[in-house]
Enzyme design. Structure first.
Site, PDB file in Angstrom:
ATOM      1  N   SER A  41     -40.838 120.530 -69.061  1.00 21.41           N
ATOM      2  CA  SER A  41     -41.505 119.256 -68.792  1.00 21.41           C
ATOM      3  C   SER A  41     -42.753 119.478 -67.945  1.00 21.41           C
ATOM      4  CB  SER A  41     -40.556 118.302 -68.066  1.00 21.41           C
ATOM      5  OG  SER A  41     -40.420 118.667 -66.699  1.00 21.41           O
ATOM      6  N   SER A  43     -43.495 118.076 -65.028  1.00 22.85           N
ATOM      7  CA  SER A  43     -43.323 117.592 -63.657  1.00 22.85           C
ATOM      8  C   SER A  43     -43.907 118.526 -62.604  1.00 22.85           C
ATOM      9  CB  SER A  43     -41.839 117.351 -63.360  1.00 22.85           C
ATOM     10  OG  SER A  43     -41.122 118.575 -63.302  1.00 22.85           O
ATOM     11  N   LYS A 104     -38.358 122.310 -58.807  1.00 19.04           N
ATOM     12  CA  LYS A 104     -39.266 121.507 -57.989  1.00 19.04           C
ATOM     13  C   LYS A 104     -39.722 122.350 -56.804  1.00 19.04           C
ATOM     14  CE  LYS A 104     -38.234 117.782 -60.437  1.00 19.04           C
ATOM     15  NZ  LYS A 104     -39.169 117.189 -61.408  1.00 19.04           N
ATOM     16  N   SER A 196     -42.753 112.977 -62.006  1.00 20.40           N
ATOM     17  CA  SER A 196     -41.690 113.859 -61.545  1.00 20.40           C
ATOM     18  C   SER A 196     -40.544 113.046 -60.964  1.00 20.40           C
ATOM     19  CB  SER A 196     -42.228 114.829 -60.479  1.00 20.40           C
ATOM     20  OG  SER A 196     -41.165 115.585 -59.922  1.00 20.40           O
TER      21      SER A 196
END
Length: 251
Positions: A41, A43, A104, A196
């Site tokens: 993704s 994010s 993250k 995100s």
């Protein structure tokens, strides 16, 4: 004839032994040293792009049950534990769905106070430095290029990285309550701030991430493709490779 059969059996046995050893070495490396991971993704743009393939170092934070194959419930907590530093890009298991990996950036350590105000990350009451830099440009997939405002963010410990923030007043994302990170937990955010699902977002499933859920630190992008070639379309691989991201460190 007997000797020939014996030789053949010996050859087969040796091949099987080599295969078993190779599998055991691969399992050991994946469990204790490095785990491959691909980015699904946007994010973490632009730090990580969809199509990046990277190595996650498992030993950076020690080991928990999530370091083991199939997350065997054979242990609790962490052994040989190491603490993440602010600014690390970390892979972790989603607290509400532990079979899912997320990636993250660690922005909040245990005891920190975290808040977003007008798109600016505040840590313990102090705003992180933001410097406007050139836009991030990506192909939209519809025949035109998309330009997204890009900033260099500097955390209190001096770690500096790029973030994307299309709308600094995005409701619920760029203005939040103040979060106090509990002991033994971490606060995670994506670098693409408006795209995100992370610790800022209610009902995201992330929340405060327990130390036990950490899998490892993302350190090295091995290679990257832009998605224009399928795995079996080997003749398209050269054109699909992002050569500037080959063996590239994760900042």
């Amino acid at each position: 004839r007997d000797r020939t059969l014996s030789e053949r059996l010996g050859w087969v046995t040796e091949v099987l032994r080599i295969i078993v050893y190779a599998l055991l070495i691969a399992v050991f490396i994946r469990t204790f040293l490095f785990q491959p991971y691909n980015i699904p993704s946007s994010s973490m743009e632009e730090t990580l792009l969809v199509g990046d393939y990277l190595f996650v170092t498992k030993f950076s934070y020690g080991y928990s049950k999530y370091s083991l194959p199939w997350s065997l419930n054979s242990m609790s907590g962490r052994v040989w534990s190491g603490s993440p530093e602010r600014g690390d890009v970390a892979v972790f298991r989603l607290p509400v769905r532990p079979n899912e990996d997320y990636i993250k950036r660690v922005v909040g350590l245990p005891g920190d106070r975290i808040q977003m105000i007008d798109g600016v990350l505040h840590i313990n009451g102090e705003p992180c430095k933001l410097e406007r830099v050139a836009d991030f440009v990506r192909n939209s997939g519809y025949g035109y290029q998309e330009r997204i405002p890009r900033y260099r963010e500097t955390l209190p410990n001096g770690v500096s990285h790029f973030i994307l923030d299309r709308d600094p007043d995005y409701p619920g994302w760029d203005n939040t309550q103040e979060f106090i990170v509990p002991a033994g937990h971490y606060f995670m955010m994506g670098d693409n701030r408006d795209q995100s699902n992370d610790s800022r977002i209610a009902n995201s499933g992330v929340g405060f991430v327990p130390a036990e859920n950490l899998v490892g630190r993302a350190d090295l992008i091995l290679f990257s493709t832009d998605g224009s070639a399928q795995t079996w379309e080997f003749w398209k691989w050269p054109a699909a490779m992002r050569y500037g991201r080959l063996v590239h460190s994760v900042d």
